[in-house]
Design an enzyme around this catalytic site. Structure first.
Site, PDB file in Angstrom:
ATOM      1  N   LYS A  35      -6.357   6.931  12.261  1.00 33.17           N
ATOM      2  CA  LYS A  35      -6.719   7.493  10.964  1.00 33.17           C
ATOM      3  C   LYS A  35      -7.097   8.966  11.095  1.00 33.17           C
ATOM      4  O   LYS A  35      -7.828   9.341  12.009  1.00 33.17           O
ATOM      5  CB  LYS A  35      -7.879   6.698  10.356  1.00 33.17           C
ATOM      6  N   CYS A  89      -7.657 -11.083   0.641  1.00 30.41           N
ATOM      7  CA  CYS A  89      -7.679 -10.648   2.036  1.00 30.41           C
ATOM      8  C   CYS A  89      -7.847 -11.834   2.968  1.00 30.41           C
ATOM      9  O   CYS A  89      -8.806 -12.616   2.843  1.00 30.41           O
ATOM     10  CB  CYS A  89      -8.804  -9.642   2.270  1.00 30.41           C
ATOM     11  N   LYS A 135      -4.103   1.171  14.894  1.00 34.14           N
ATOM     12  CA  LYS A 135      -4.044   2.135  13.797  1.00 34.14           C
ATOM     13  C   LYS A 135      -4.748   3.431  14.194  1.00 34.14           C
ATOM     14  O   LYS A 135      -5.643   3.444  15.042  1.00 34.14           O
ATOM     15  CB  LYS A 135      -4.686   1.550  12.547  1.00 34.14           C
ATOM     16  N   CYS A 141     -14.877  -3.355  -0.367  1.00 32.82           N
ATOM     17  CA  CYS A 141     -13.496  -3.689  -0.039  1.00 32.82           C
ATOM     18  C   CYS A 141     -13.013  -4.793  -0.980  1.00 32.82           C
ATOM     19  O   CYS A 141     -13.787  -5.377  -1.739  1.00 32.82           O
ATOM     20  CB  CYS A 141     -13.379  -4.131   1.411  1.00 32.82           C
ATOM     21  N   CYS A 147     -15.986  -8.675   5.631  1.00 32.96           N
ATOM     22  CA  CYS A 147     -15.886  -9.054   7.040  1.00 32.96           C
ATOM     23  C   CYS A 147     -16.373  -7.882   7.881  1.00 32.96           C
ATOM     24  O   CYS A 147     -16.703  -6.822   7.338  1.00 32.96           O
ATOM     25  CB  CYS A 147     -14.441  -9.436   7.377  1.00 32.96           C
ATOM     26  N   ARG A 160       0.856  -1.197   0.000  1.00 37.04           N
ATOM     27  CA  ARG A 160       0.000   0.000   0.000  1.00 37.04           C
ATOM     28  C   ARG A 160       0.887   1.240   0.000  1.00 37.04           C
ATOM     29  O   ARG A 160       1.786   1.374   0.845  1.00 37.04           O
ATOM     30  CB  ARG A 160      -0.920   0.007   1.226  1.00 37.04           C
ATOM     31  N   CYS A 186     -13.675  -1.822   6.264  1.00 38.71           N
ATOM     32  CA  CYS A 186     -12.782  -1.013   5.430  1.00 38.71           C
ATOM     33  C   CYS A 186     -13.542  -0.185   4.397  1.00 38.71           C
ATOM     34  O   CYS A 186     -13.054   0.855   3.963  1.00 38.71           O
ATOM     35  CB  CYS A 186     -11.767  -1.917   4.724  1.00 38.71           C
ATOM     36  N   ARG A 241      -2.073   6.469   9.959  1.00 39.14           N
ATOM     37  CA  ARG A 241      -2.167   6.001   8.583  1.00 39.14           C
ATOM     38  C   ARG A 241      -2.170   7.190   7.621  1.00 39.14           C
ATOM     39  O   ARG A 241      -2.074   8.343   8.030  1.00 39.14           O
ATOM     40  CB  ARG A 241      -3.441   5.164   8.410  1.00 39.14           C
TER      41      ARG A 241
END
Length: 576
Positions: free
Chosen positions: A224, A447, A222, A441, A486, A90, A490, A159
């Site tokens: 954001k 994934c 994380k 996603c 899931c 990424r 995302c 991020r």
């Protein structure tokens, strides 16, 4: 924008904690030699296409995820072969801004190492999938040639910083993007390991801490951040751990309302986990952004849960400590108090497609890229077309938070040239409002967390929902629909008017009632259901919506008013 004072937070504080008080992932970070681990050694192992589980976790801080092709996992197991391991890289791309030269490098790398495809993400950047272990270094080194990298694109760190894509507001957009870019450069951790492992630089001995702000353990999870320009909430600012809402007067940036505590992730069988929308805590002048960023990050650094990762996001820290306490602690660390929040209003969280003219007379064309997948398919040669546009374009590319791409800063005399290329490569098309407001996603086959299809399935499901909308005369009615494979969220499904999260192959939770411009969480209406039930349910609700809606009433608002789901006023009540 220029900072007129230094951030108030001490960036040299040692926040390391005793190892016996840490969860396993925290222990790994603390003992990893500042994220080096044994990554360099593992890259030399030609016997396997994988790396160790510990190095896999550490490589996330380098913007890299190990994956395998789940479509053939069972067959390889039967053949007693290891999984078909590949890696996702990424790229760090603050605000989604990319030069044509950088796009050409991304295109080159995708064709050489990434399976002839590029993936645009919901955080305004690019992902390469299908990269083999032996191609990791060449890919990252060639990114470096284009002044791109993947540092901190994943992992327990700040991020990639997002920024609204609305170049119509030319001067204001430039000011806000500068703030976002500056914040990204400021917040990124010092990561000498990245330069040593991927660029081959020598390790430099020093008596100073290698990462003075984040220490050896970095953040608990994380983190954001994003900058948004009303009236568009394209970055879904309320889903960010830290958001900056631009406040302007006569086109000039005055400062930002600050929001804290958003986050989408949850776990199906853990009702103590939930999505949460951020709270607006006040206003700061434009020159206080870095001070606020340090203060907020340091509060999460020092008080976030480092024993239970499922409870480690900033949203839980806020709910555990209380918003008033967190706000006061941020103000103490900044050295000044928030001013009262200033008025603002959002109208949507989608993109404006086609040509729009900026205040400066330059033009911008936003292309719909379904689920962010840049690939040549049939007459729609998207990857080739964008390559050819990049070869003649004199402006910039801007990746949107909705997985689309804006060919930006086009001089009036160059519009016909871009139009000709769009037509030649089949990139001019008409789509339903539902499809234009859809996000998915990646999910299967790459994934590791996916429980069900998302990117590969949502277009087919939308085909069938479009038939329902057509029958009711609602094809042009904008409704947000988002799908995740899931519960992690995302694709930001929990603020969609129609949200779907995967439970098992072909099975999804169906959520209804999100706010049209991202201002409200939705609520689960059906659990673990298949396509037929989803379509039958939507057929009934859309039918009633067409017949009973009030003037200007959005689909999510109607779902609540009609009693299909209750309104969720706070994340802690999402699972109630």
């Amino acid at each position: 924008m220029t900072e007129t004072s230094q951030p108030a937070v001490d960036r040299s504080r040692d926040i390391s904690q005793p190892l016996d008080r840490l969860g396993p992932d925290e222990t790994l970070k603390a003992t990893s030699d500042q994220l080096r681990g044994t990554i360099a050694l593992g890259l030399l192992d030609e016997i396997t296409g994988s790396v160790t589980p510990e190095d896999n976790k550490l490589m996330k801080f380098h913007g890299i995820y190990m994956q395998d092709d789940r479509d053939i996992r069972d067959e390889r197991r039967r053949q007693k072969l290891e999984p078909a391991y590949t890696f996702m890289i990424r790229v760090r791309m603050p605000g989604g801004v990319c030069s044509p030269a950088q796009w050409l490098k991304l295109d080159e790398l995708a064709r050489a190492y990434g399976g002839d495809t590029i993936r645009l993400t919901t955080r305004q950047t690019v992902q390469f999938h299908w990269v083999l272990k032996e191609n990791l270094r060449p890919t990252i080194q060639k990114l470096h040639e284009a002044l791109l990298d993947s540092i901190a694109a994943c992992g327990d760190v700040p991020r990639g910083v997002m920024c609204s894509v609305d170049p119509r507001l030319s001067r204001l957009h430039a000011q806000v993007y500068e703030a976002a870019s500056r914040t990204s450069a400021h917040a990124i951790p010092n990561q000498r390991a990245y330069h040593e492992i991927w660029y081959g630089e020598e390790r430099v001995a020093s008596s100073e801490p290698e990462e003075p702000f984040f220490g050896k353990q970095y953040l608990p999870r994380k983190f954001k951040m994003g900058f948004v320009i009303p009236p568009s909430n394209d970055i879904d600012v309320y889903t960010q751990d830290l958001g900056f809402i631009a406040i302007a007067r006569d086109g000039e940036l005055e400062g930002f309302n600050v929001s804290i505590g958003g986050g989408m992730g949850r776990t199906d069988q853990a009702p103590e986990t939930y999505p949460r929308l951020a709270d607006v805590v006040g206003f700061i002048p434009a020159d206080k952004v870095l001070a606020a960023t340090d203060a907020v990050m340091s509060v999460q650094r020092d008080y976030g849960d480092r024993t239970n990762r499922a409870h480690a996001r900033f949203k839980y820290t806020i709910d555990d400590k209380g918003l008033a306490w967190i706000k006061a602690e941020i103000e103490r660390r900044m050295g000044f108090a928030f001013e009262p929040a200033r008025p603002f209003a959002f109208r949507s969280n989608g993109d404006a497609f086609g040509w729009v003219e900026g205040e400066d007379g330059r033009w911008h064309h936003t292309l719909f890229i379904e689920n962010g997948r840049v690939i040549d398919q049939g007459e729609k040669r998207l990857m080739t077309g964008l390559r050819e546009i990049a070869r003649v374009h004199q402006g910039a590319f801007r990746l949107t938070p909705n997985q689309n791409l804006c060919v930006s800063d086009v001089a009036p005399e160059d519009r016909s040239k871009i139009d000709a290329l769009l037509a030649e490569y089949g990139l001019i098309e008409t789509r339903s409002a539902l499809r234009l407001n859809s996000i998915a996603c990646v999910a299967l086959p790459t994934c590791a967390l996916a429980m069900a299809e998302s990117e590969r399935y949502l277009p087919t499901l939308i085909d069938k929902i479009e038939a329902i909308l057509d029958a009711r005369g609602l094809r042009d009615e904008p409704i947000t629909i988002r799908m995740s494979g899931c519960p992690n969220g995302c694709s930001r499904p929990y603020v969609a008017e129609i949200g779907l999260s995967g439970r098992a192959p072909g099975k999804y939770n169906l959520y209804l009632g999100g706010g049209f411009h991202g201002q409200r969480l939705n609520k689960m209406h059906l659990e673990n259901v298949g396509e037929q039930t989803i379509l039958e349910t939507l057929d009934e609700i859309i039918g009633r919506y067409a017949a009973e809606r009030s003037a200007g009433e959005r689909f999510g608002d109607f779902a609540i008013r009609a009693g299909y789901v209750p309104e969720v006023t706070e994340g802690r009540f999402f699972n109630a």
